[in-house]
Design a protein around this motif. Structure first.
Motif, short mmCIF file in Angstrom:
data_model
loop_
_atom_site.label_atom_id
_atom_site.label_comp_id
_atom_site.label_asym_id
_atom_site.label_seq_id
_atom_site.Cartn_x
_atom_site.Cartn_y
_atom_site.Cartn_z
N ILE A 151 0.85 -1.20 0.00
CA ILE A 151 0.00 0.00 0.00
C ILE A 151 0.88 1.25 0.00
CG2 ILE A 151 -1.63 1.36 1.37
CD1 ILE A 151 -2.85 -1.30 2.33
N ALA A 152 1.91 1.21 0.83
CA ALA A 152 2.81 2.35 0.93
C ALA A 152 3.57 2.58 -0.38
CB ALA A 152 3.79 2.16 2.07
N GLU A 153 3.71 1.51 -1.16
CA GLU A 153 4.39 1.67 -2.45
C GLU A 153 3.46 2.26 -3.49
OE1 GLU A 153 6.28 -1.87 -3.87
OE2 GLU A 153 7.42 -2.12 -2.02
N GLY A 154 2.20 2.37 -3.13
CA GLY A 154 1.25 2.99 -4.05
C GLY A 154 0.44 2.01 -4.86
N LEU A 155 0.54 0.72 -4.55
CA LEU A 155 -0.23 -0.27 -5.30
C LEU A 155 -1.70 -0.25 -4.88
CD1 LEU A 155 2.20 -3.34 -5.36
CD2 LEU A 155 2.12 -1.33 -6.85
N ILE B 108 0.13 4.73 5.32
CA ILE B 108 1.44 5.00 4.75
C ILE B 108 2.35 5.68 5.77
CG2 ILE B 108 2.68 6.25 2.94
CD1 ILE B 108 0.16 5.82 1.22
N SER C 170 8.50 0.46 4.67
CA SER C 170 8.41 0.90 3.28
C SER C 170 9.77 0.93 2.62
CB SER C 170 7.79 2.29 3.23
OG SER C 170 7.80 2.76 1.92
N LYS D 164 13.29 4.51 -6.63
CA LYS D 164 13.05 5.12 -5.32
C LYS D 164 13.96 6.32 -5.05
CE LYS D 164 11.96 3.10 -0.84
NZ LYS D 164 12.09 1.86 -0.07
N ASN E 281 -1.63 8.53 -7.18
CA ASN E 281 -2.47 8.25 -6.01
C ASN E 281 -1.87 8.88 -4.74
OD1 ASN E 281 -0.36 6.48 -5.32
ND2 ASN E 281 -1.38 4.80 -6.40
N ALA F 261 -0.71 7.59 -2.16
CA ALA F 261 0.52 6.95 -1.71
C ALA F 261 1.73 7.70 -2.25
CB ALA F 261 0.55 5.50 -2.15
N GLY F 262 1.72 7.96 -3.55
CA GLY F 262 2.83 8.67 -4.16
C GLY F 262 3.01 10.04 -3.56
N ILE G 3 2.19 11.06 -0.62
CA ILE G 3 2.68 10.98 0.74
C ILE G 3 4.16 10.61 0.76
CG2 ILE G 3 2.45 9.77 2.94
CD1 ILE G 3 -0.56 9.58 2.27
N ARG G 4 4.54 9.68 -0.10
CA ARG G 4 5.96 9.33 -0.21
C ARG G 4 6.77 10.57 -0.54
NH1 ARG G 4 7.05 3.95 -1.16
NH2 ARG G 4 8.85 4.47 -2.43
N PHE H 114 7.01 12.82 2.47
CA PHE H 114 7.95 12.30 3.46
C PHE H 114 9.38 12.52 3.01
CE2 PHE H 114 4.64 10.42 5.85
CZ PHE H 114 5.20 10.05 7.06
#
Lengths: 217, 217
Positions: free
Chosen positions: A168-172, A208, A217, B143, B203, B205-206, B208-209, B212
């Motif tokens: 989920i944290a990877e965006g899947l 996340i 992550s 990454k 999405n 997730a992206g 938020i990554r 961060f």
DNA sequence: ATCCAATTAAGGGATTTCCCCTAGTCAATT
DNA sequence: AATTGACTAGGGGAAATCCCTTAATTGGAT
């Protein structure tokens, strides 16, 4: 007067050596051992007499918090002073509760560290000024406190759940995760729901953040 | 043979002292000064001859990266070795580009640090093994590369967008963000869409990554 | 043998995100 | 005066999440 017997635990040899060297010219403090993790610290306490344990918060194997708990539960009257890279206000609360006598940042000068050790050895507490300030400032911030609670929550999660929160944290999406793991997207949804229930979160963002803060992550 | 003249810059006195003490018994290395930020390092270079500057990445006033740039641009032939708490693979790429000769973690043993200084002084490069491993591992992972690209992308974002990505990372919904900023949730949605378009993400997730990795959270 | 936790799966509906579009206002730049 | 970029707002629809529910299967523990 006998010197104060000090145990230093820090996983960074350079820092540990630096601290040790800080006391070479001080007759009142004797560094009896330098170890690189909590386990080694406990092992040393089993064999030798130590007055004060100076513990780094971040250490491999057994971190400073776990180590402090162990010491204060089973190795009294050893006193504990914590050292940290950052102001972790939320941690301080917990540390005080378990009986830690001092907390200071690695930014302090060596004179202050010596003072702290002497005060703690004399039965007082010592929290460096910037730390106490941070404590006051963060009194009403739930942010960091969550971080601690979540760390404990991590143990609540199953293998599959940890696997899935990582994806989920990877965006899947649920569908993509389902394809990766050869399970139905509905199953992924179930895990997602369970994760949020366990962690008291209510959207991906929370999941996340949790993943990031717990190194998932 | 003249000793290697070393300048140490680290904002943590304990660590800086530790490093310095590492060389007291070494006749080939002479610590000419210990400073606590990049500005002081540059000031010292204006007055004195230094062979190698050992810089901490994280420092107040002028950080290690900025300091390294300044040194390599205007104070040749001073050679630069970076020290860091963490494996910052993305940074390493940039550091190599600007001409830094070494990068190592503070977890290294003092022997390895001495070896590194001697190699760099002899015209070679030295990147500690765990760092190069991290580099290799991440070579094909977007990454870290994203991290670089994104850092530049960060400049593309408007104030409002940065504000909003922060709230998204905190887990707020469009409606909640709208209430906070006194704007329509549809406007928040617009900003969200624009953010994703600019950053080529698809999405939360992206987003938020990104937040961060860029300290927006 | 029984229980329990983990994993699997799905029904079903409310909510939110995702993403295309247009479009107005305002302030700064050219 | 015209343009550009930032911020605002919404139509509209597809997709995904959120979150409750029930339930079958499995493997390990008491």
């Amino acid at each position: 007067m006998k010197p104060i017997r000090l145990l230093i635990a820090d996983d960074h040899p350079l820092i540990a050596e630096g601290i040790k060297n800080t006391f070479t010219s001080n007759a009142f403090i004797e560094v009896v051992s330098v170890v690189t993790n909590g386990e080694e610290a406990i092992d040393f306490l089993k064999k030798e007499v130590v007055d004060i344990a100076l513990l780094d918060i971040e250490m491999p194997k057994m971190n400073g918090l776990a180590c402090a708990k162990e010491i204060l539960a089973n190795y009294q009257p050893v006193k504990v002073i914590m050292l940290s890279m950052y102001q972790e206000a939320s941690l301080i609360k917990e540390l005080i509760e378990i009986g830690v006598k001092g907390y200071m940042l690695k930014t302090i000068a060596k004179d202050e560290l010596i003072l702290a050790i002497q005060k703690v050895h004399g039965g007082q507490e010592y929290f460096s000024s910037d730390v106490t300030k941070a404590l006051l400032l963060n009194k009403n911030s739930e942010k960091v406190i969550q971080f601690n609670e979540k760390s404990k929550l991590l143990e609540l999660l199953t293998k599959r759940e940890i696997e899935i929160i990582g994806f989920i944290a990877e965006g899947l999406t649920n569908i993509q995760i389902g394809e990766k793991l050869f399970i139905s997207p509905r199953t992924v949804d179930s895990h997602r729901t369970n994760l949020m229930k366990k962690l008291d979160l209510h959207n991906v963002a929370g999941l996340i953040r949790f993943a990031f803060q717990n190194g998932l992550s």
